[in-house]
Design a protein around this motif. Structure first.
Motif, mmCIF file in Angstrom:
data_model
loop_
_atom_site.group_PDB
_atom_site.id
_atom_site.type_symbol
_atom_site.label_atom_id
_atom_site.label_comp_id
_atom_site.label_asym_id
_atom_site.label_seq_id
_atom_site.Cartn_x
_atom_site.Cartn_y
_atom_site.Cartn_z
ATOM 1 N N SER A 265 0.736 -0.997 -0.289
ATOM 2 C CA SER A 265 0.052 0.184 0.239
ATOM 3 C C SER A 265 0.861 1.241 0.474
ATOM 4 N N GLU A 266 0.245 2.464 -0.762
ATOM 5 C CA GLU A 266 0.689 3.752 -0.749
ATOM 6 C C GLU A 266 0.735 4.191 0.952
ATOM 7 N N VAL A 267 -0.253 4.240 1.642
ATOM 8 C CA VAL A 267 -0.678 4.870 2.792
ATOM 9 C C VAL A 267 0.122 3.301 3.956
ATOM 10 N N PRO A 268 1.317 4.398 4.920
ATOM 11 C CA PRO A 268 1.695 3.791 5.515
ATOM 12 C C PRO A 268 0.940 2.816 6.950
ATOM 13 N N GLY A 269 1.470 2.238 7.240
ATOM 14 C CA GLY A 269 0.686 1.568 8.345
ATOM 15 C C GLY A 269 0.695 2.352 9.386
ATOM 16 N N PHE A 270 0.804 3.319 9.972
ATOM 17 C CA PHE A 270 1.208 3.505 11.194
ATOM 18 C C PHE A 270 0.696 3.021 12.381
ATOM 19 N N ASP A 271 1.539 1.452 12.396
ATOM 20 C CA ASP A 271 2.105 1.078 13.474
ATOM 21 C C ASP A 271 0.349 -0.309 13.755
ATOM 22 N N GLY A 272 -0.191 -0.316 12.500
ATOM 23 C CA GLY A 272 -1.214 -1.246 12.583
ATOM 24 C C GLY A 272 -2.872 -0.724 12.753
ATOM 25 N N LEU A 273 -3.435 0.957 12.395
ATOM 26 C CA LEU A 273 -3.926 1.735 12.787
ATOM 27 C C LEU A 273 -4.923 0.847 11.885
ATOM 28 N N TRP A 274 -4.763 0.819 10.606
ATOM 29 C CA TRP A 274 -5.947 0.475 10.018
ATOM 30 C C TRP A 274 -6.581 -0.836 9.811
ATOM 31 N N ILE B 164 -4.110 0.147 1.014
ATOM 32 C CA ILE B 164 -4.738 1.654 0.541
ATOM 33 C C ILE B 164 -3.688 2.372 0.294
ATOM 34 N N ASP B 165 -4.417 2.654 -0.540
ATOM 35 C CA ASP B 165 -3.318 3.941 -1.975
ATOM 36 C C ASP B 165 -4.070 5.937 -1.524
ATOM 37 N N TYR B 166 -3.512 6.747 -1.770
ATOM 38 C CA TYR B 166 -3.166 7.664 -1.971
ATOM 39 C C TYR B 166 -4.653 8.373 -3.095
ATOM 40 N N LEU B 167 -5.386 9.268 -2.770
ATOM 41 C CA LEU B 167 -6.642 9.853 -4.156
ATOM 42 C C LEU B 167 -5.679 10.435 -4.767
ATOM 43 N N PRO B 168 -5.838 10.872 -5.984
ATOM 44 C CA PRO B 168 -5.026 11.700 -7.033
ATOM 45 C C PRO B 168 -4.982 12.772 -6.544
ATOM 46 N N PRO B 169 -3.975 13.305 -7.108
ATOM 47 C CA PRO B 169 -3.613 14.648 -6.714
ATOM 48 C C PRO B 169 -4.099 15.992 -7.289
ATOM 49 N N ASP B 170 -5.154 15.445 -8.331
ATOM 50 C CA ASP B 170 -6.115 16.608 -8.457
ATOM 51 C C ASP B 170 -7.987 16.349 -7.827
ATOM 52 N N ARG B 171 -7.318 15.302 -7.090
ATOM 53 C CA ARG B 171 -8.802 15.196 -6.121
ATOM 54 C C ARG B 171 -8.796 15.586 -3.981
ATOM 55 N N GLU B 172 -7.471 15.571 -3.912
ATOM 56 C CA GLU B 172 -6.997 15.133 -2.990
ATOM 57 C C GLU B 172 -7.354 16.442 -1.851
ATOM 58 N N ASN B 173 -6.960 17.481 -2.235
ATOM 59 C CA ASN B 173 -8.511 18.264 -1.620
ATOM 60 C C ASN B 173 -9.018 18.779 -1.681
ATOM 61 N N ASP B 174 -10.300 18.101 -2.712
ATOM 62 C CA ASP B 174 -11.900 17.775 -2.354
ATOM 63 C C ASP B 174 -12.545 16.857 -1.459
ATOM 64 N N GLY C 35 -11.870 10.938 1.253
ATOM 65 C CA GLY C 35 -11.486 9.242 1.118
ATOM 66 C C GLY C 35 -12.704 8.306 0.060
ATOM 67 N N GLN C 36 -12.064 7.558 0.230
ATOM 68 C CA GLN C 36 -12.982 6.758 -1.117
ATOM 69 C C GLN C 36 -13.240 5.299 -1.434
ATOM 70 N N ALA C 37 -14.245 4.784 -0.816
ATOM 71 C CA ALA C 37 -14.144 3.229 -1.263
ATOM 72 C C ALA C 37 -14.538 2.620 -2.115
ATOM 73 N N THR C 38 -13.328 1.802 -3.021
ATOM 74 C CA THR C 38 -13.050 2.030 -4.147
ATOM 75 C C THR C 38 -13.922 0.544 -4.691
ATOM 76 N N SER D 216 -6.738 10.770 1.067
ATOM 77 C CA SER D 216 -6.019 12.386 0.774
ATOM 78 C C SER D 216 -5.137 12.318 1.535
ATOM 79 N N ARG D 217 -4.129 12.626 0.739
ATOM 80 C CA ARG D 217 -2.708 12.293 1.701
ATOM 81 C C ARG D 217 -2.822 13.949 2.024
#
Length: 267
Positions: A7-16, A38-48, A51-54, A62-63
């Motif tokens: 996954s792109e998003v770090p695990g934060f010690d098992g948080l997810w 768990i990955d990042y939203l595309p940059p063109d959406r991350e400020n709006d 999150g999203q379940a795909t 969102s990063r």
């Protein structure tokens, strides 16, 4: 299901992993369709969008709005919560992840194809969004206390409670409607809580939700039990010879049955 190390998003010690498991448990769901990514939203959406379940079972976050605040919280500890606005950002980040995991709950024998086909459309389902957000809002404090380390969970809850402004839900109209429905239905039955109604509505998708909600009523409705002893039958009326056709006609002086008024109320 556990977080995929790729996954792109770090695990934060098992948080997810803890979040996903807590949502399944809290919803009383049979399974999750999360595939571990768990990955990042595309940059063109991350400020709006937070999150999203795909459709393929991933969680996209969102990063700047979700991942980075939680990264900072883990790195800096409770001291970062002296800023109440930052505390609220972290609270919303956890709510976002819990909400999106809620979209992936399913019956034990379902696949992602079943879930997508059941939704049957690309746009958001107001009932699903409303029930999931209302349940997430109602249960968030308990969830935070279970998924975050104690040295972060309690300070975060206190900082949010002392925040400068109330935390508004996502989809406020749909969320309020789901919450009111749950409260009003629960008020009709002594052993039914509003959170039970929210759980039934949140964990089921479109085709199963009406039956799940109806069952909350049916299983609590006591129909009058029929008597085991048959009631005594009234004595039979005497049998008279059948009148002739002429005698069966009413004469002008014979009393006639009164016709009901056209709009008479029936009791």
């Amino acid at each position: 299901m556990r977080r995929d190390p790729a996954s792109e998003v770090p695990g934060f010690d098992g948080l997810w992993d803890r979040l996903a498991a807590d949502v399944v448990s809290n919803y009383r769901a049979e399974a999750t369709l999360w595939n571990g990514r768990i990955d990042y939203l595309p940059p063109d959406r991350e400020n709006d969008v937070r999150g999203q379940a795909t459709a393929d079972g991933r969680l996209l976050l969102s990063r700047p709005l979700v991942v980075e605040p939680l990264r900072r919280l883990y790195a800096e500890g409770p001291g970062a919560l002296s800023d109440p606005r930052f505390a609220q950002t972290c609270w919303r980040a956890l709510k976002t992840a819990a909400h999106e995991f809620g979209h992936l709950t399913a019956p034990a024998d379902w696949t992602l194809d079943d879930r997508i086909r059941d939704l049957g459309r690309d746009e958001q389902d107001p009932a699903e969004e409303g029930f999931i957000e209302a349940l997430t809002q109602a249960e968030l404090r308990g969830l935070v206390s279970r998924v975050l380390p104690p040295e972060l969970a309690e300070p975060l809850a206190r900082a949010v409670a002392a925040g400068p402004e109330p935390m508004l839900p996502s989809y406020p109209g749909w969320t309020s409607a789901a919450g009111m429905f749950a409260a009003e239905l629960a008020a009709e039955f002594e052993d039914l809580r509003a959170v039970d109604v929210l759980r039934a509505g949140a964990r089921e998708s479109a085709s199963r939700r009406p039956e799940a909600l109806a069952n909350l009523i049916i299983t609590r409705t006591q129909l009058p039990a029929s008597s085991r002893t048959p009631a005594a039958r009234p004595p039979s009326a005497p049998t008279w010879p059948a009148p002739s056709p002429r005698a069966s006609r009413a004469s002008p002086t014979s009393p006639q049955p009164e016709a009901p008024a056209p709009n008479a109320a029936k009791n």
